[in-house]
Write a protein that holds these residues in place. Structure first.
Motif, PDB file in Angstrom:
ATOM      1  N   GLU A 208      12.068  13.120 125.088  1.00  0.00           N
ATOM      2  CA  GLU A 208      13.278  12.592 124.300  1.00  0.00           C
ATOM      3  C   GLU A 208      13.679  13.516 123.001  1.00  0.00           C
ATOM      4  O   GLU A 208      15.109  13.336 123.004  1.00  0.00           O
ATOM      5  N   GLN A 209      12.838  14.414 122.707  1.00  0.00           N
ATOM      6  CA  GLN A 209      13.371  15.161 121.716  1.00  0.00           C
ATOM      7  C   GLN A 209      13.987  16.550 122.275  1.00  0.00           C
ATOM      8  O   GLN A 209      14.207  17.404 121.519  1.00  0.00           O
ATOM      9  N   GLY A 210      14.053  16.413 123.554  1.00  0.00           N
ATOM     10  CA  GLY A 210      14.650  17.656 124.382  1.00  0.00           C
ATOM     11  C   GLY A 210      13.754  18.874 124.225  1.00  0.00           C
ATOM     12  O   GLY A 210      14.155  20.083 124.498  1.00  0.00           O
ATOM     13  N   GLN A 211      12.447  18.766 124.422  1.00  0.00           N
ATOM     14  CA  GLN A 211      11.372  19.727 124.538  1.00  0.00           C
ATOM     15  C   GLN A 211      11.408  20.313 125.717  1.00  0.00           C
ATOM     16  O   GLN A 211      10.398  21.451 125.913  1.00  0.00           O
ATOM     17  N   VAL A 212      11.439  19.528 126.718  1.00  0.00           N
ATOM     18  CA  VAL A 212      11.196  19.660 128.211  1.00  0.00           C
ATOM     19  C   VAL A 212      12.383  20.250 128.904  1.00  0.00           C
ATOM     20  O   VAL A 212      13.586  19.666 128.807  1.00  0.00           O
ATOM     21  N   VAL A 213      12.556  21.361 129.537  1.00  0.00           N
ATOM     22  CA  VAL A 213      13.561  21.914 130.306  1.00  0.00           C
ATOM     23  C   VAL A 213      13.333  21.624 131.761  1.00  0.00           C
ATOM     24  O   VAL A 213      12.138  21.584 132.344  1.00  0.00           O
ATOM     25  N   LEU A 214      14.300  21.117 132.360  1.00  0.00           N
ATOM     26  CA  LEU A 214      14.429  20.661 133.695  1.00  0.00           C
ATOM     27  C   LEU A 214      14.970  21.835 134.570  1.00  0.00           C
ATOM     28  O   LEU A 214      15.774  22.438 134.572  1.00  0.00           O
ATOM     29  N   LEU A 215      13.875  22.140 135.571  1.00  0.00           N
ATOM     30  CA  LEU A 215      14.327  23.146 136.636  1.00  0.00           C
ATOM     31  C   LEU A 215      14.213  22.187 137.796  1.00  0.00           C
ATOM     32  O   LEU A 215      13.315  21.848 138.451  1.00  0.00           O
ATOM     33  N   SER A 216      15.276  22.413 138.464  1.00  0.00           N
ATOM     34  CA  SER A 216      15.515  21.642 139.754  1.00  0.00           C
ATOM     35  C   SER A 216      14.821  22.402 140.942  1.00  0.00           C
ATOM     36  O   SER A 216      14.344  23.588 141.094  1.00  0.00           O
ATOM     37  N   ASN A 217      14.309  21.531 141.967  1.00  0.00           N
ATOM     38  CA  ASN A 217      13.378  21.907 142.973  1.00  0.00           C
ATOM     39  C   ASN A 217      14.758  22.286 144.174  1.00  0.00           C
ATOM     40  O   ASN A 217      14.854  21.539 145.105  1.00  0.00           O
ATOM     41  N   ALA A 218      15.269  23.280 143.688  1.00  0.00           N
ATOM     42  CA  ALA A 218      16.506  23.590 144.626  1.00  0.00           C
ATOM     43  C   ALA A 218      16.126  24.329 145.882  1.00  0.00           C
ATOM     44  O   ALA A 218      14.851  24.905 146.176  1.00  0.00           O
ATOM     45  N   ILE A 219      16.924  24.447 146.791  1.00  0.00           N
ATOM     46  CA  ILE A 219      16.910  24.818 148.096  1.00  0.00           C
ATOM     47  C   ILE A 219      17.927  25.755 148.653  1.00  0.00           C
ATOM     48  O   ILE A 219      19.101  25.588 148.043  1.00  0.00           O
ATOM     49  N   ASP A 220      17.711  26.364 149.747  1.00  0.00           N
ATOM     50  CA  ASP A 220      18.897  27.177 150.228  1.00  0.00           C
ATOM     51  C   ASP A 220      19.622  26.142 151.095  1.00  0.00           C
ATOM     52  O   ASP A 220      19.170  25.848 152.383  1.00  0.00           O
ATOM     53  N   VAL A 221      20.388  25.465 150.523  1.00  0.00           N
ATOM     54  CA  VAL A 221      21.333  24.309 151.528  1.00  0.00           C
ATOM     55  C   VAL A 221      21.830  24.815 152.355  1.00  0.00           C
ATOM     56  O   VAL A 221      21.697  23.717 153.630  1.00  0.00           O
ATOM     57  N   GLU A 222      22.398  25.906 152.893  1.00  0.00           N
ATOM     58  CA  GLU A 222      22.898  26.535 154.118  1.00  0.00           C
ATOM     59  C   GLU A 222      22.102  26.201 155.248  1.00  0.00           C
ATOM     60  O   GLU A 222      22.423  25.898 156.221  1.00  0.00           O
ATOM     61  N   ARG A 223      20.877  26.882 154.791  1.00  0.00           N
ATOM     62  CA  ARG A 223      19.701  26.686 155.757  1.00  0.00           C
ATOM     63  C   ARG A 223      19.500  25.258 156.479  1.00  0.00           C
ATOM     64  O   ARG A 223      19.095  25.250 157.579  1.00  0.00           O
TER      65      ARG A 223
END
Length: 365
Positions: free
Chosen positions: A158-173
């Motif tokens: 809640e204090q903004g100390q955590v950075v969110l990194l998406s579980n991103a994918i190669d969408v096109e694939r």
């Protein structure tokens, strides 16, 4: 820039998918990932080498604590890494964070990929080690809000100390293809009937026993339905035995670990995912990229739900009959236009081509 990645195993799962999806993109920008493995040959070993990375084999910390510490200190001293990125399923082992900090690494990242952990010992170690994480880590990162709050605490989140990194994918694939569907069904020995699918390691959190119970109920309602299970793991023999006991083995395809998961998704008609706990599961992002209707447990963070009409969250307290009825309600649903699906995932920050730049910015910051 040199980055040391810690936390990958020898079985391709969510952590391994995260690291490799980003490495494939960042290697094109001159970023080198090296890896530490306690389990012999690491997942994607040959691909890592082809991209210019190294894999260091170290003793298992549970079996040889001092051997592990000695090996890690040597790797950190000789590698002169700009970043050490520690991928964590729990706080049971924060030793890599401490060793990286003591070695003077410029940036140490603690990255939460989970929202729970089984076992009494692990829970005890979690409680003991969590307060120490921020002492050693320069960056707290997580795959989603639930995973961030679980490992680092509500206050830090809640204090903004955590950075969110998406579980991103190669969408096109992962976009749906009728051509891939026909080829995959032929390869897997599936007919033109309704196919329920699941992708995941055969371990406690994925709840394969419940999948089998739900499928058993579905068989009583619709005998021509098939089940496609993609993955391996320690519980696979138990699930196979149970399938035989239920006389369901002819209706189930155990496909093992696959390099063509996107084709297997094309072969499915609905995705079943009654997990006991998750961080933010890659497989659900991939299934939605494929346009599959999904029936999932309410233990999974809503952050992964991209289309409320095509993803149904059910309580694990609901009966097998209720789960079976919901799965069958998607019969004949079909796929939406792939390009519409793609726009949705890009807007939700799940496209790796965009998100890799965000991780690089974090490394450079």
């Amino acid at each position: 820039m040199k980055v040391l990645q810690i936390g990958m195993g020898n079985n391709p799962g969510g952590v391994e998918a995260f690291v490799m999806n980003y490495y494939r993109q960042l290697s094109l920008k001159g970023i080198r990932f090296d890896f530490v493995s306690m389990y012999g040959e690491i997942a994607f070993h040959q691909e890592i080498l082809s991209l210019g990375g190294q894999v260091f084999l170290v003793p298992n910390v549970k079996k040889d604590y001092f051997g592990y510490v000695k090996a890690m200190k040597e790797i950190l001293a000789e590698g002169r890494y700009d970043v050490v990125h520690v991928n964590m399923l729990s706080a049971a082992n924060i030793l890599p964070l401490r060793l990286a900090k003591e070695a003077g690494v410029g940036k140490v990242i603690a990255h939460s990929h989970n929202a729970s952990a089984p076992g009494m010992l692990r829970r005890i170690l979690d409680q003991w080690n969590r307060p120490k994480i921020s002492r050693y880590a320069d960056v707290l990162a997580a795959c989603g809000e639930k995973a961030g709050r679980w490992l680092f605490g509500d206050q830090a989140y809640e204090q903004g100390q955590v950075v969110l990194l998406s579980n991103a994918i190669d969408v096109e694939r992962f976009l749906f293809s009728e051509e891939k569907r026909k080829a995959a069904r032929a390869k897997l020995g599936l007919t033109d009937g309704f196919v329920i699918g699941h992708v995941g390691r055969f371990q406690l959190q994925k709840n394969h026993e419940r999948i089998l119970e739900i499928f058993r109920q579905i068989q009583e309602m619709e005998p021509d339905v098939r089940l496609l299970l993609v993955g391996e793991g320690e519980l696979l023999p138990k699930i196979r035995e149970k399938a035989r006991d239920y006389q369901l083995e002819k209706q189930i395809v155990f496909a093992g670990v696959r390099s063509d998961v996107e084709d297997c998704l094309c072969a499915m008609d609905v995705f079943l995912f009654p997990s006991l706990f998750e961080g933010l599961p890659f497989t659900l992002v991939e299934a939605q990229a494929n346009g599959l209707p999904c029936v999932i447990s309410d233990r999974i963070t809503r952050e992964v739900v991209l289309d409320e009409e095509r993803v149904c969250c059910l309580s694990l307290e609901n009966s097998d009959t209720a789960w079976a009825a919901k799965v069958l309600s998607y019969k004949g649903c079909g796929r939406e236009e792939p390009q519409i699906t793609k726009k949705r995932l890009v807007a939700a920050h799940f496209d790796i081509h965009n998100e890799a730049d965000r991780l690089l910015e974090l490394y450079n910051r």
